[in-house]
Design a protein around this motif. Structure first.
Motif, PDB file in Angstrom:
ATOM      1  N   ARG A 386      64.227  56.695  96.658  1.00  0.00           N
ATOM      2  CA  ARG A 386      63.460  56.803  97.916  1.00  0.00           C
ATOM      3  C   ARG A 386      64.379  56.667  99.114  1.00  0.00           C
ATOM      4  O   ARG A 386      64.042  57.081 100.221  1.00  0.00           O
ATOM      5  N   ASN A 387      65.527  56.016  98.887  1.00  0.00           N
ATOM      6  CA  ASN A 387      66.443  55.758  99.994  1.00  0.00           C
ATOM      7  C   ASN A 387      67.854  55.723  99.404  1.00  0.00           C
ATOM      8  O   ASN A 387      68.116  54.980  98.461  1.00  0.00           O
ATOM      9  N   ARG A 388      68.712  56.533  99.955  1.00  0.00           N
ATOM     10  CA  ARG A 388      70.056  56.640  99.346  1.00  0.00           C
ATOM     11  C   ARG A 388      70.893  55.383  99.534  1.00  0.00           C
ATOM     12  O   ARG A 388      71.842  55.162  98.803  1.00  0.00           O
ATOM     13  N   THR A 390      69.496  52.006  99.796  1.00  0.00           N
ATOM     14  CA  THR A 390      68.982  50.932  98.933  1.00  0.00           C
ATOM     15  C   THR A 390      68.867  51.391  97.476  1.00  0.00           C
ATOM     16  O   THR A 390      68.755  50.582  96.579  1.00  0.00           O
ATOM     17  N   GLU A 392      66.399  52.677  96.043  1.00  0.00           N
ATOM     18  CA  GLU A 392      65.101  52.317  95.447  1.00  0.00           C
ATOM     19  C   GLU A 392      64.642  53.454  94.520  1.00  0.00           C
ATOM     20  O   GLU A 392      64.618  54.628  94.922  1.00  0.00           O
TER      21      GLU A 392
END
Ligand code: PLP
Length: 450
Positions: A386-388, A390, A392
């Motif tokens: 979902r997020n490069r 973090t 996630e």
């Protein structure tokens, strides 16, 4: 290299599932064990090359190869001919109690092909099974028998099969174990080095951290002198198509050797040409003590094997066997598979696999949902996040992408929690890769837009 098979642009005649597929699924649901995990309503009727046609005449481009099995493409004419010819001669006689030549013919090929220290190739022995889990089970028993030790080490994220021994080694998903305890005791797990997820400063350090866990086990809970074997996938499959750091496997083996522990490579998914070498171990200069193979070995017929040096395979008559293992029809299919692999399919897999990764990296540059593209040959994973920053895990998005691909006529599977798995038949062409990757990008774009 060009392989002869049907052109592979998807062609959907009906809404999915079509009427025949819907009826077949309703019947299946009344009759079949609910333990299977079908992600989408594909009811396969026939296959050719990289194409699967369903019971309503819809044609799909197959990037799953029936879970990394049909490496020579669906129903390769030479495999079908070999099966037809053998099935007119002898269907079964049981290699447990009788001799027949296809078994030793195939064993000769496998002994020749398995990685070996120079000069030791002819010392290999082969034991045949019906499946990957049975191959792992055989390796488990052989390691115990040979070393006269009881403990085993395996990896989190590893998948080795569903029978009790293999399941005890499996560290993939809790649903695979829940409700089945007690499993085989004395199996310990450590982390598989995951370069994408590790915050280590280098690949060396990423591998060293896993090995540190092994050292800790040896100091605290597991006397190394009691360990029979370490089971490792040279490229972790079910766990997310994870390529380990380059030196990791050899370092793991050095530790094993120091303690008289056998290094057992589970090449059930990564073996038989899939990674652009006959065995993935070869990419890392690894010469395993025991190799487990199955899946791609016989182009779709049920067959597995373990290959080990003769001094290791020292169990006596009666200690292990299988009525169906090494069935003559499956053996000739495997011999023909090996011929096709050696005639060019392995190099083709390496070349088209590189092309696939290159195309997927181009997609990654446009689609932020893609966190990582990795793999060897035609064993390629695309991890969705979902997020490069973090990282996630985009698990529900991954499932949605697999669905959206199906709706566009591309058969895909997931692996790990949030990875798309690309394991097409090894005959896949660059044109088919272009078609498939375009569909994957459309699917990712659609899911990202939601
Ligand atoms: N080992 C590995 C690495 C696998 O990927 C699998 C199946 O996915 C198995 C073992 C088990 O093989 P089978 O399903 O033929 O029992």
């Amino acid at each position: 290299m060009r392989f002869q098979h049907a052109p592979a642009a998807p062609f959907l005649k009906t809404a999915l599932p079509g009427p025949n597929a819907a009826a077949a699924i309703a019947r299946d649901e009344r009759l079949m064990s609910p333990s299977y995990t079908r992600s989408y309503p594909l009811v396969a009727e026939r296959g050719e090359g990289c194409v699967i046609e369903d019971v309503d005449g819809n044609r799909f481009l197959d990037f799953t190869a029936g879970i990394a099995v049909c490496s020579t493409g669906h129903c390769h004419p030479r495999i079908v001919a070999a099966i037809e010819e053998q099935s007119r001669k002898l269907l079964h006689m049981s290699g447990t109690d009788f001799y027949y030549r296809p078994q030793s013919d195939l064993a000769e090929h496998l002994a020749r092909l398995a990685p070996a220290e120079s000069g030791t190739q002819s010392d290999k022995r082969v034991f045949f099974t019906n499946s990957g889990a049975e191959a792992v089970e055989a390796a488990f028993k052989l390691a115990r028998y040979h070393t006269k030790r009881s403990q085993m080490i395996a990896f989190f994220g590893g998948f080795h099969g569903r029978t009790m021994g293999a399941l005890s080694l499996t560290g993939s998903k809790v649903v695979q174990r829940r409700g089945f305890a007690p499993l085989v005791p004395l199996v310990s797990h450590i982390d598989y080095p995951n370069p994408y997820r590790s915050d280590a400063a280098s690949l060396e350090e990423c591998g060293a951290r896993s090995l540190e866990q092994l050292h800790k086990l040896f100091q605290r809970t597991v006397p190394p002198s009691e360990v029979a074997g370490i089971f490792v996938e040279p490229l972790q499959g079910e766990g997310g198509y994870i390529v380990p750091p380059p030196n990791f496997l050899r370092e793991l083996q050095a530790i094993a050797q120091q303690h008289g522990i056998l290094l057992i490579a589970d090449e059930v998914q990564s073996g038989m040409g899939r990674t652009g070498r006959m065995f993935a171990s070869e990419h890392f200069g690894l010469v395993p003590d025991i190799i487990c193979v199955a899946k791609g070995i016989a182009s779709g017929l049920p067959l597995g094997a373990i290959i080990a040096r003769a001094e290791i395979m020292n169990w006596p008559p009666g200690s292990h066997a299988s009525t169906f293992g090494g069935n003559p029809v499956a053996c000739v299919a495997a011999i023909e598979t090996i011929k096709l692999l050696e005639e060019g399919l392995i190099t083709h897999a390496a070349e088209v696999g590189d092309y696939l990764q290159q195309k997927l990296r181009e997609v990654a540059a446009r689609q932020p949902l893609i966190g990582d593209v990795r793999g060897l040959g035609l064993m390629v994973g695309v991890e969705l996040v979902r997020n490069r920053v973090t990282k996630e895990a985009a698990s529900s998005e991954r499932d949605a992408v697999v669905q959206a691909c199906f709706e566009r006529g591309l058969l895909m599977l997931g692996c790990g929690a949030n990875t798309l798995r690309f394991c097409p038949p090894l005959v896949v062409t660059k044109e088919e890769v272009d078609v498939g990757v375009k569909i994957v990008e459309e699917a990712i774009a659609e899911v990202s837009a939601k």
